[in-house]
Design a protein around this motif. Structure first.
Motif, PDB file in Angstrom:
ATOM      1  N   ASP A   1       0.676  -1.300   0.014  1.00 47.41           N
ATOM      2  CA  ASP A   1      -0.061   0.122  -0.003  1.00 47.41           C
ATOM      3  C   ASP A   1       0.794   1.308   0.083  1.00 47.41           C
ATOM      4  N   PHE A   2       1.959   1.079   0.791  1.00 45.55           N
ATOM      5  CA  PHE A   2       2.787   2.313   0.804  1.00 45.55           C
ATOM      6  C   PHE A   2       3.500   2.415  -0.615  1.00 45.55           C
ATOM      7  N   ARG A   3       4.050   1.580  -1.205  1.00 44.61           N
ATOM      8  CA  ARG A   3       4.742   1.654  -2.497  1.00 44.61           C
ATOM      9  C   ARG A   3       3.579   2.349  -3.392  1.00 44.61           C
ATOM     10  N   ARG A   4       2.216   1.855  -3.379  1.00 42.84           N
ATOM     11  CA  ARG A   4       1.246   2.228  -4.343  1.00 42.84           C
ATOM     12  C   ARG A   4       0.910   3.514  -4.096  1.00 42.84           C
ATOM     13  N   TRP A   5       0.834   4.181  -2.888  1.00 39.58           N
ATOM     14  CA  TRP A   5       0.729   5.616  -2.450  1.00 39.58           C
ATOM     15  C   TRP A   5       1.853   6.214  -3.151  1.00 39.58           C
ATOM     16  N   LEU A   6       3.249   5.757  -2.820  1.00 43.42           N
ATOM     17  CA  LEU A   6       4.525   6.492  -3.221  1.00 43.42           C
ATOM     18  C   LEU A   6       4.538   6.861  -4.786  1.00 43.42           C
ATOM     19  N   ASP A   7       4.105   5.700  -5.394  1.00 40.40           N
ATOM     20  CA  ASP A   7       3.927   5.867  -6.841  1.00 40.40           C
ATOM     21  C   ASP A   7       2.707   6.666  -7.566  1.00 40.40           C
ATOM     22  N   ALA A   8       1.789   6.914  -6.668  1.00 37.09           N
ATOM     23  CA  ALA A   8       0.414   7.425  -7.161  1.00 37.09           C
ATOM     24  C   ALA A   8       0.661   9.015  -7.524  1.00 37.09           C
ATOM     25  N   ALA A   9       1.824   9.713  -7.157  1.00 35.55           N
ATOM     26  CA  ALA A   9       1.919  10.924  -7.375  1.00 35.55           C
ATOM     27  C   ALA A   9       3.359  11.463  -7.279  1.00 35.55           C
ATOM     28  N   PRO A  10       4.026  12.209  -7.949  1.00 31.26           N
ATOM     29  CA  PRO A  10       5.430  12.771  -7.623  1.00 31.26           C
ATOM     30  C   PRO A  10       5.423  13.553  -6.371  1.00 31.26           C
ATOM     31  N   GLU A  11       4.301  14.270  -6.035  1.00 32.05           N
ATOM     32  CA  GLU A  11       4.193  14.851  -4.615  1.00 32.05           C
ATOM     33  C   GLU A  11       4.567  14.113  -3.515  1.00 32.05           C
ATOM     34  N   HIS A  12       4.129  12.768  -3.678  1.00 35.74           N
ATOM     35  CA  HIS A  12       4.094  11.727  -2.775  1.00 35.74           C
ATOM     36  C   HIS A  12       5.737  11.598  -2.487  1.00 35.74           C
ATOM     37  N   VAL A  13       6.259  11.189  -3.500  1.00 33.94           N
ATOM     38  CA  VAL A  13       7.869  10.948  -3.314  1.00 33.94           C
ATOM     39  C   VAL A  13       8.557  11.957  -2.688  1.00 33.94           C
ATOM     40  N   GLN A  14       8.085  13.339  -3.083  1.00 33.94           N
ATOM     41  CA  GLN A  14       9.006  14.570  -2.597  1.00 33.94           C
ATOM     42  C   GLN A  14       8.464  14.879  -1.182  1.00 33.94           C
ATOM     43  N   ALA A  15       7.312  14.268  -0.515  1.00 33.08           N
ATOM     44  CA  ALA A  15       6.653  14.547   0.673  1.00 33.08           C
ATOM     45  C   ALA A  15       7.586  13.766   1.574  1.00 33.08           C
ATOM     46  N   PHE A  16       7.541  12.207   0.975  1.00 30.15           N
ATOM     47  CA  PHE A  16       8.361  11.412   1.959  1.00 30.15           C
ATOM     48  C   PHE A  16       9.738  11.815   1.917  1.00 30.15           C
ATOM     49  N   HIS A  17      10.675  12.140   0.807  1.00 28.46           N
ATOM     50  CA  HIS A  17      11.663  12.590   1.094  1.00 28.46           C
ATOM     51  C   HIS A  17      11.891  13.890   2.051  1.00 28.46           C
ATOM     52  N   GLU A  18      10.905  14.885   1.888  1.00 37.81           N
ATOM     53  CA  GLU A  18      11.234  15.805   2.887  1.00 37.81           C
ATOM     54  C   GLU A  18      10.977  15.493   4.194  1.00 37.81           C
ATOM     55  N   THR A  19      10.198  14.587   4.656  1.00 38.99           N
ATOM     56  CA  THR A  19       9.949  13.669   5.815  1.00 38.99           C
ATOM     57  C   THR A  19      11.355  13.198   6.505  1.00 38.99           C
ATOM     58  N   GLU A  20      11.958  12.519   5.698  1.00 39.59           N
ATOM     59  CA  GLU A  20      13.309  11.902   6.226  1.00 39.59           C
ATOM     60  C   GLU A  20      14.359  13.263   6.058  1.00 39.59           C
ATOM     61  N   LEU A  21      13.986  13.997   5.553  1.00 42.15           N
ATOM     62  CA  LEU A  21      15.142  15.309   5.896  1.00 42.15           C
ATOM     63  C   LEU A  21      14.772  15.912   7.269  1.00 42.15           C
ATOM     64  N   ARG A  22      13.358  16.002   7.549  1.00 42.68           N
ATOM     65  CA  ARG A  22      12.751  16.594   8.591  1.00 42.68           C
ATOM     66  C   ARG A  22      13.254  15.725   9.882  1.00 42.68           C
ATOM     67  N   TRP A  23      13.311  14.320   9.531  1.00 40.75           N
ATOM     68  CA  TRP A  23      13.809  13.293  10.697  1.00 40.75           C
ATOM     69  C   TRP A  23      15.202  13.764  10.997  1.00 40.75           C
ATOM     70  N   ARG A  24      15.778  13.817  10.030  1.00 36.37           N
ATOM     71  CA  ARG A  24      17.453  14.198  10.273  1.00 36.37           C
ATOM     72  C   ARG A  24      17.602  15.526  10.896  1.00 36.37           C
ATOM     73  N   SER A  25      16.547  16.635  10.727  1.00 33.02           N
ATOM     74  CA  SER A  25      16.635  17.801  11.213  1.00 33.02           C
ATOM     75  C   SER A  25      16.443  17.815  12.668  1.00 33.02           C
ATOM     76  N   LEU A  26      15.752  16.823  13.320  1.00 32.32           N
ATOM     77  CA  LEU A  26      15.213  16.608  14.584  1.00 32.32           C
ATOM     78  C   LEU A  26      16.474  15.987  15.592  1.00 32.32           C
TER      79      LEU A  26
END
Length: 171
Positions: A103-128
């Motif tokens: 389901d995650f993979r489907r969500w990720l592949d559904a829109a380029p914004e999803h990939v970007q948002a997930f990538h930014e989430t990882e960066l936010r995780w690092r920033s904490l």
């Protein structure tokens, strides 16, 4: 949760990114238990199952606390970022199923914004990490449940003693 789930191509810096002071302030506003779970995971690198056993909490509570901590760094009103954060935390759980990963993979592949948002989430995780080090610098979060509830117990005990004294005074 220190490893990245997606490859890190570049770390874009946006002007709207919160500063370390903003992040520290946001983390300080979280409930004490959420702070403890977050710091034990982030600083001591305890996985969800270990945290659940150590704090005598269900895994679902650990996930909820971690999601709450991660969401402090998320831009307000960004629904896609919120979902990406929920996926990021869920994928770290030992209870995540193969179906959920699909389901995650489907969500990720559904829109380029999803990939970007997930990538930014990882960066936010690092920033904490830096604000987490400041918040937990004295190691308070390593103490057990009793240390967190001691303040509440002492207040309740004090009120009880005061009530007994007042009752005895009026009797």
């Amino acid at each position: 949760m220190t490893r990245l789930l997606l490859p890190l191509e570049h770390a874009p810096h946006t002007d709207s990114a919160p500063t370390e002071d903003d992040l520290l302030h946001s983390l300080k506003r979280l409930p004490r238990r959420v702070q403890q779970v977050f710091l034990l995971n982030r600083l001591d690198q305890l996985d969800f199952a270990t945290l659940a056993g150590r704090l005598d909490l269900p895994l679902l509570s650990i996930e909820r606390h971690m999601n709450q901590a991660l969401q402090t760094a998320r831009p307000q009103g960004d629904a896609v970022a919120s979902v990406a954060g929920q996926w990021y935390v869920r994928l770290q759980s030992p209870q995540v199923t193969a179906s959920e990963r699909i389901d995650f993979r489907r969500w990720l592949d559904a829109a380029p914004e999803h990939v970007q948002a997930f990538h930014e989430t990882e960066l936010r995780w690092r920033s904490l990490l830096a604000p987490a080090r400041q918040l937990g610098h004295d190691g308070w979060y390593r103490q057990g449940r009793a240390a967190l509830s001691l303040g509440g117990c002492s207040i309740a005990l004090s009120l009880g003693v005061a009530a007994l004294l007042a009752f005895d005074y009026w009797a």
